[in-house]
Design an enzyme around this catalytic site. Structure first.
Site, PDB file in Angstrom:
ATOM      1  N   ASP A  59      -6.379  -5.334  -4.608  1.00  0.00           N
ATOM      2  CA  ASP A  59      -6.197  -3.910  -4.305  1.00  0.00           C
ATOM      3  C   ASP A  59      -4.857  -3.386  -4.850  1.00  0.00           C
ATOM      4  O   ASP A  59      -4.708  -2.207  -5.139  1.00  0.00           O
ATOM      5  CB  ASP A  59      -6.205  -3.639  -2.796  1.00  0.00           C
ATOM      6  CG  ASP A  59      -7.149  -4.502  -2.002  1.00  0.00           C
ATOM      7  OD1 ASP A  59      -7.480  -5.611  -2.465  1.00  0.00           O
ATOM      8  OD2 ASP A  59      -7.533  -4.100  -0.900  1.00  0.00           O
ATOM      9  N   ASP A  63       0.801  -1.222   0.000  1.00  0.00           N
ATOM     10  CA  ASP A  63       0.000   0.000   0.000  1.00  0.00           C
ATOM     11  C   ASP A  63       0.838   1.277   0.000  1.00  0.00           C
ATOM     12  O   ASP A  63       0.288   2.382   0.062  1.00  0.00           O
ATOM     13  CB  ASP A  63      -0.978  -0.001   1.176  1.00  0.00           C
ATOM     14  CG  ASP A  63      -2.133  -0.954   0.918  1.00  0.00           C
ATOM     15  OD1 ASP A  63      -2.545  -1.084  -0.245  1.00  0.00           O
ATOM     16  OD2 ASP A  63      -2.616  -1.582   1.883  1.00  0.00           O
TER      17      ASP A  63
END
Ligand code: GLY
Length: 418
Positions: A187, A125
């Site tokens: 993601d 991330d």
């Protein structure tokens, strides 16, 4: 394609977005959203709210022990903090008000500090975090510190690219978390633009090559034959062989987590923009068509696409906000690709109509601020139903992508941050 959709507020067809009522709705929604951002500037400034609201209100991110540091409340850890400066940059672009830009710039050193102190960096991330908080200010107003820090973050991310599997590992310390070895998640598609950007500014192709190979692996494995997606997929990092799919936040291993499918729409479309690889566009279309064919009447997805109208389950408004942005990006990519010729005109129009329908529904029935008393831009999201985390609450990424969706509709020539 499903063409028998009843659109919220009665607006239909290709006139979506062209009527005075639609423009008024957008302007009104933006005014409410910016009032919330203004309130949060006073409350949080250069500190960070929690990932989600608690009973409808954001509080300071809790004090925590992270990466060996004793962090006070409001510190920069976890994957969601950049969505706060991301909102500030959108607000600045929409209004030109210097206070948004100035506060956005004050977040850059917070992200430099996180990197140099090595706080919570064992994650893919880094793309969400450093694209919004550091690449964006550099691109919009020039931030040499943002650029240097974002390049260092890209180096960290590149270390998570594992040969011979050709994938970026999602979670866990590469040395000390064997249970996470070789695990990817959908993601991560959204984190690849940081690597593409790093190749663009350095001229070093290694970042972009890694991103392209990782996305190709997800294209081949994380999308199932029926166009649903796994949340996560595992590789054998010794042999490079694909192993199996599973979920972390979906209802079941074989169900279709709504936010994951939305990340698929937007993430594959963005990676097509960076690479021009036509199969990434095909992948985005598959994710989009399945998503659209499994929405309830008000076009805001239940948190897993196995649920629909009549199920006693919460919606995930953030999935709708992400999907709306993704559909608008995908429509643009289709339009400028060879696929965008006559045969695809109907599909492109459908994606734009559906994005409008989602944003209308969010603005009229899911927005925070105003009389709701919430300091979230968007209510009724789900972070993680399985662990009862942020269920039927606002969340920072939902707020950011809702504001991005409003921006995209108000400013069709807006340049994405990703
Ligand atoms: N990227 C984590 C999530 O969507 O919850």
């Amino acid at each position: 394609m499903t063409e028998s959709v009843t659109y919220p507020l009665g607006a239909t067809g290709d006139t979506a977005g062209t009527t005075d009522a639609d423009q008024e709705l957008l302007e009104g929604a933006l005014a409410v959203a910016l009032a919330v951002v203004d309130e949060n500037m006073v409350t949080f400034g250069d500190r960070y709210p929690g990932d989600t609201t608690v009973n409808g209100r954001y509080e300071l991110r809790p004090a925590a022990q992270v990466s060996g540091h004793d962090l006070p409340a409001g510190s920069n850890y976890e994957w969601t903090t950049s969505f706060w400066p991301g909102q500030l940059w959108l607000a600045w672009e929409l209004t030109g008000r210097e206070t948004y830009r100035d506060l956005g710039l004050r977040h850059v050193p917070r992200f430099t500090e996180r990197l140099t102190e090595e706080i919570d960096l064992h994650t893919h991330d880094l793309g969400f975090l450093y694209t919004l908080a550091c690449v964006t200010p550099d691109r919009l107003v020039g931030s040499p510190e943002g650029r240097t820090t974002a390049l260092a973050a890209a180096d960290h991310l590149l270390k998570r690219f594992l040969e011979p599997a050709g994938i970026v590992q999602a979670w866990g310390n590469l040395e000390t978390s064997p249970e996470q070895r070789g695990r990817t998640i959908i993601d991560s598609l959204m984190n690849m633009p940081l690597l593409h950007w790093a190749s663009e500014v350095t001229g070093d192709a290694r970042y972009a090559d890694a991103a392209r190979r990782h996305v190709a692996q997800l294209r081949d494995r994380i999308i199932r034959d029926d166009d649903t997606t796994f949340h996560t997929f595992h590789w054998d990092t010794e042999t490079g062989e694909p192993r199996f799919g599973s979920t972390q936040q979906g209802y079941r291993d074989d169900s279709c987590w709504a936010r994951g499918q939305a990340w698929g729409i937007y993430g594959f479309a963005l990676n097509h923009r960076w690479t021009e690889e036509p199969t990434f566009l095909d992948a985005a279309v598959r994710c989009a068509d399945y998503f659209l064919d499994h929405l309830p009447a008000d076009r805001v997805a239940y948190w897993d696409l196995v649920f629909s109208d009549g199920d006693d389950q919460p919606r995930d408004s953030s999935a709708a906000a992400i999907a709306a942005c993704g559909l608008l990006e995908l429509a643009g990519e289709l339009e400028r690709s060879p696929r965008g010729e006559v045969a695809e005109a109907e599909r492109i129009a459908r994606y734009r109509r559906e994005a409008w329908a989602m944003v209308r529904s969010l603005a009229t029935s899911y927005a925070g601020g105003g009389e709701t008393g919430s300091n979230a831009l968007l209510l009724h999201g789900v972070y993680d139903w399985r662990t009862d985390k942020g269920v039927d609450e606002g969340n920072l990424w939902g707020d950011y992508f809702y504001l991005e969706a409003l921006t995209r509709l108000l400013r069709p020539d807006w340049t994405p941050y990703w």
